[in-house]
Design an enzyme around this catalytic site. Structure first.
Site, PDB file in Angstrom:
ATOM      1  N   ARG A 140       0.853  -1.192   0.000  1.00 47.48           N
ATOM      2  CA  ARG A 140       0.000   0.000   0.000  1.00 47.48           C
ATOM      3  C   ARG A 140       0.887   1.240   0.000  1.00 47.48           C
ATOM      4  O   ARG A 140       2.106   1.164   0.190  1.00 47.48           O
ATOM      5  CB  ARG A 140      -0.907   0.020   1.232  1.00 47.48           C
ATOM      6  CG  ARG A 140      -0.146   0.037   2.552  1.00 47.48           C
ATOM      7  CD  ARG A 140      -0.987   0.527   3.710  1.00 47.48           C
ATOM      8  NE  ARG A 140      -0.324   0.316   4.986  1.00 47.48           N
ATOM      9  CZ  ARG A 140       0.632   1.083   5.474  1.00 47.48           C
ATOM     10  NH1 ARG A 140       1.074   2.120   4.785  1.00 47.48           N
ATOM     11  NH2 ARG A 140       1.173   0.824   6.656  1.00 47.48           N
ATOM     12  N   GLY A 141       0.250   2.397  -0.160  1.00 50.74           N
ATOM     13  CA  GLY A 141       0.978   3.644  -0.016  1.00 50.74           C
ATOM     14  C   GLY A 141       1.158   3.987   1.461  1.00 50.74           C
ATOM     15  O   GLY A 141       0.601   3.340   2.344  1.00 50.74           O
TER      16      GLY A 141
ATOM     17  N   ALA B  88      -5.876   6.341  10.278  1.00 47.63           N
ATOM     18  CA  ALA B  88      -4.860   6.307   9.229  1.00 47.63           C
ATOM     19  C   ALA B  88      -5.443   5.692   7.962  1.00 47.63           C
ATOM     20  O   ALA B  88      -6.300   4.803   8.036  1.00 47.63           O
ATOM     21  CB  ALA B  88      -3.654   5.505   9.687  1.00 47.63           C
TER      22      ALA B  88
ATOM     23  N   CYS C  50       3.160   6.701  10.672  1.00 49.63           N
ATOM     24  CA  CYS C  50       3.027   7.374   9.370  1.00 49.63           C
ATOM     25  C   CYS C  50       4.233   8.264   9.065  1.00 49.63           C
ATOM     26  O   CYS C  50       4.149   9.163   8.225  1.00 49.63           O
ATOM     27  CB  CYS C  50       1.727   8.182   9.311  1.00 49.63           C
ATOM     28  SG  CYS C  50       0.257   7.192   9.608  1.00 49.63           S
TER      29      CYS C  50
END
Length: 250
Positions: free
Chosen positions: A105-106, A177, A208
């Site tokens: 994922r990003g 998130a 993050c």
């Protein structure tokens, strides 16, 4: 024709890798459906006789899924993340019984665990809108509306994904998130909303990749535990309304 029917699945408490494998299967099936449809359309368009026979098993629409689940303690690192944002060694992870996965994922590193609602929309955005930024903002909006139903005023932090409280001052703290993957306008991965989450697990990472902001939960903001399934039901409602989905359960 756009298919706005969405199959809702609740996977309960599930190992992260097992859930990831399930996601990949649904994602791959949807991408294959799109390719089969495109090949069917090209074959029919290229047949001058109009008598082209195509495999009748090819569906005329792609499927959409909205998955909800919880995970045992796990850290996941997105494609743009830095491994050094995990502050534990392999031995320490084993000692604390926390799994760790670099994934596709990003985003950077985050934590999943009990008391947190994880949602994986596996959608063909051609059925809704082909704008990944709008997609992320719409998921954020669903969370913001869910929190508002509990009297909590949340919003966005300019330049960052996710949902925040007090993003405009030094008390900024993140409650949700987001990290997604999108290929051929089919999505996977999704969002993680801290409900009754043990926030101490975030101390083992730089969440993050942001080292100067706090993390929070609904429990911490409200001063009480919240029923997870109740929050999930409300979140599902807001997602369905914002995306104009026709929900079904499987």
């Amino acid at each position: 024709m756009k298919n706005k029917k969405v199959i809702v699945q609740d996977w309960g408490l599930i190992d992260y890798k097992k859930a990831w494998d399930r996601q990949e299967l649904l994602f791959s099936e949807t991408v294959k459906q799109k390719l089969d449809l495109r090949n069917k359309e090209l074959a029919v368009a290229g047949d001058e006789t109009g008598e082209h026979i195509y495999d009748h098993c090819v569906t005329d629409e792609t499927f959409n899924y909205l998955v909800f689940c919880e995970h045992p303690h796990v850290y996941t690192l997105g494609k743009s993340g830095k491994p050094e944002h995990l502050l534990l060694s392999e031995a320490e992870l084993k000692e604390k019984n926390i799994a760790y996965y670099p994934i596709n994922r990003g985003g950077d590193i985050t934590y999943h665990g009990p008391g947190q609602i994880v949602s994986y929309p596996i959608l063909d955005l051609d059925n809704f809108f082909t704008d990944i930024h709008l997609y992320l903002r719409t998921l954020e909006e669903a969370v913001i509306l869910t929190l508002a139903d509990y009297g909590l005023s949340a919003g966005r932090y300019p330049g960052y994904t996710g949902v925040w409280f007090d993003a405009d001052n030094e008390k900024a703290r993140k409650i949700c998130a987001l990290g997604v993957r999108c290929s051929r306008w089919v999505t996977m991965h999704g969002l993680a909303l801290n409900v009754n989450t043990d926030l101490s697990y975030f101390k083992n990472i730089i969440p993050c990749g942001i080292d100067d902001k706090a993390v929070t939960s609904m429990q911490q903001e409200l001063g009480r535990e919240v029923t997870l399934k109740e929050v999930q039901k409300i979140l599902q409602h807001h997602i369905s309304v914002l995306f104009n989905m026709d929900m079904g359960v499987l």
